[in-house]
Design an enzyme around this catalytic site. Sequence first.
Site, PDB file in Angstrom:
ATOM      1  N   ALA A   1      -8.387   0.000  -0.342  1.00  8.50           N
ATOM      2  CA  ALA A   1      -9.409   1.034  -0.544  1.00  8.50           C
ATOM      3  C   ALA A   1     -10.171   0.827  -1.844  1.00  8.50           C
ATOM      4  O   ALA A   1     -11.330   1.238  -1.974  1.00  8.50           O
ATOM      5  CB  ALA A   1      -8.760   2.418  -0.540  1.00  8.50           C
ATOM      6  N   GLY A   2      -9.520   0.224  -2.846  1.00  5.24           N
ATOM      7  CA  GLY A   2     -10.181   0.005  -4.126  1.00  5.24           C
ATOM      8  C   GLY A   2      -9.997   1.144  -5.107  1.00  5.24           C
ATOM      9  O   GLY A   2     -10.780   1.275  -6.049  1.00  5.24           O
TER      10      GLY A   2
ATOM     11  N   CYS B   1      -8.043  -3.758  -3.954  1.00  5.36           N
ATOM     12  CA  CYS B   1      -6.853  -3.684  -3.107  1.00  5.36           C
ATOM     13  C   CYS B   1      -7.386  -3.515  -1.697  1.00  5.36           C
ATOM     14  O   CYS B   1      -8.182  -4.339  -1.241  1.00  5.36           O
ATOM     15  CB  CYS B   1      -5.907  -2.573  -3.558  1.00  5.36           C
ATOM     16  SG  CYS B   1      -6.678  -0.975  -3.870  1.00  5.36           S
TER      17      CYS B   1
ATOM     18  N   ASP C   1       0.850  -1.182   0.000  1.00  7.24           N
ATOM     19  CA  ASP C   1       0.000   0.000   0.000  1.00  7.24           C
ATOM     20  C   ASP C   1       0.894   1.243   0.000  1.00  7.24           C
ATOM     21  O   ASP C   1       1.902   1.291   0.701  1.00  7.24           O
ATOM     22  CB  ASP C   1      -0.898  -0.006   1.243  1.00  7.24           C
ATOM     23  CG  ASP C   1      -2.132   0.866   1.071  1.00  7.24           C
ATOM     24  OD1 ASP C   1      -2.325   1.423  -0.021  1.00  7.24           O
ATOM     25  OD2 ASP C   1      -2.913   0.968   2.041  1.00  7.24           O
TER      26      ASP C   1
ATOM     27  N   GLY D   1      -6.287   3.042  -5.522  1.00  7.61           N
ATOM     28  CA  GLY D   1      -4.906   3.230  -5.945  1.00  7.61           C
ATOM     29  C   GLY D   1      -4.358   2.080  -6.767  1.00  7.61           C
ATOM     30  O   GLY D   1      -4.197   2.173  -7.985  1.00  7.61           O
ATOM     31  N   ARG D   2      -4.043   0.980  -6.109  1.00  6.79           N
ATOM     32  CA  ARG D   2      -3.524  -0.180  -6.828  1.00  6.79           C
ATOM     33  C   ARG D   2      -4.559  -0.734  -7.800  1.00  6.79           C
ATOM     34  O   ARG D   2      -4.224  -1.162  -8.919  1.00  6.79           O
ATOM     35  CB  ARG D   2      -3.099  -1.255  -5.820  1.00  6.79           C
ATOM     36  CG  ARG D   2      -1.847  -0.895  -5.030  1.00  6.79           C
ATOM     37  CD  ARG D   2      -1.598  -1.811  -3.850  1.00  6.79           C
ATOM     38  NE  ARG D   2      -2.515  -1.541  -2.742  1.00  6.79           N
ATOM     39  CZ  ARG D   2      -2.455  -2.139  -1.563  1.00  6.79           C
ATOM     40  NH1 ARG D   2      -1.536  -3.075  -1.345  1.00  6.79           N
ATOM     41  NH2 ARG D   2      -3.300  -1.836  -0.605  1.00  6.79           N
TER      42      ARG D   2
END
Length: 299
Positions: free
Chosen positions: A263-264, A261, A228, A266-267
Amino acid sequence: LATCAPRRGAPDPTMDDAATVTAALAAAAADADAALADGASRALADYDRARSASPRWADPRSSLTAARHPANRARNRYTDVLPPDGTRVVLAPCPSGDPSRAHDYINASRLTSRAGESPHWDYVAAQGPLPGTVPDFWRMVAQARSVAVVSLTRAAEGGVAKCAPYYPDGEAGGTVVYGAYVVTAGPASPPVDGVVVRSLTVEVDTPASTPRPPPHTLVHIHVPDWPDHGVVQGTATLRTAAARLRAAVASAGGGPPIVHCSAGVGRTGTLMAVDICVRRLLAASSGGPAARDAAARGV
């Protein structure tokens, strides 16, 4: 996704030439480096201009009424990462009739390409399930008949919970019950470029008087070593994960893949952007040297 498009003076990536595509990628990378220089001031300014100019932010569909409803607050991992009303996944009633699953909310959004855009793309971007939303996660999977789930996080990092366990993750697989959903995992594949793949099958435990939906089998793609607020080492991991995702989508009919990921955003958004960019490059050079070269390298 703006860096997928050639900028003025950059080579045209639609030409059937692997060298041309490579040059276009290099030009896009140089432009991205420039945008991120000086504390990313140019990138932030570009984002602010695009956001203020976009009609989406004046669209009532971008409201967050459902996500901010008091009954749903505990179903959000973070208070500032919420699905808009216009794109959120609306859950159907649980086939088991479980009264605790009477709500229709999950922190997830359906994201699709615009009409006429080619190649077409379609995903669900979701937060990592919370302990109390794991049955809702499987309700979403079963409802959409998703062909794949891509996990880009560990269960915890630095002692901080990032994603609740939602499938049997032992190397040999196994079966675990989450509310009304019975999830069976096959053996994990040996990691390739840090990517672990296995099959998952979900069944709904319904009352005897209720017709039981058929079991649904999907591919699970796990990238455990992408931290993260960090990056993976090199490009092989992302390329392999995206290739596995495209293979799953191409080989099985069904609903959109679910990418998450913690939070849903960034990645999750990064993998989607990489996948879309590679799809565009392959489509622009389909059948030519660039496509053959990319296929040979597993891009």
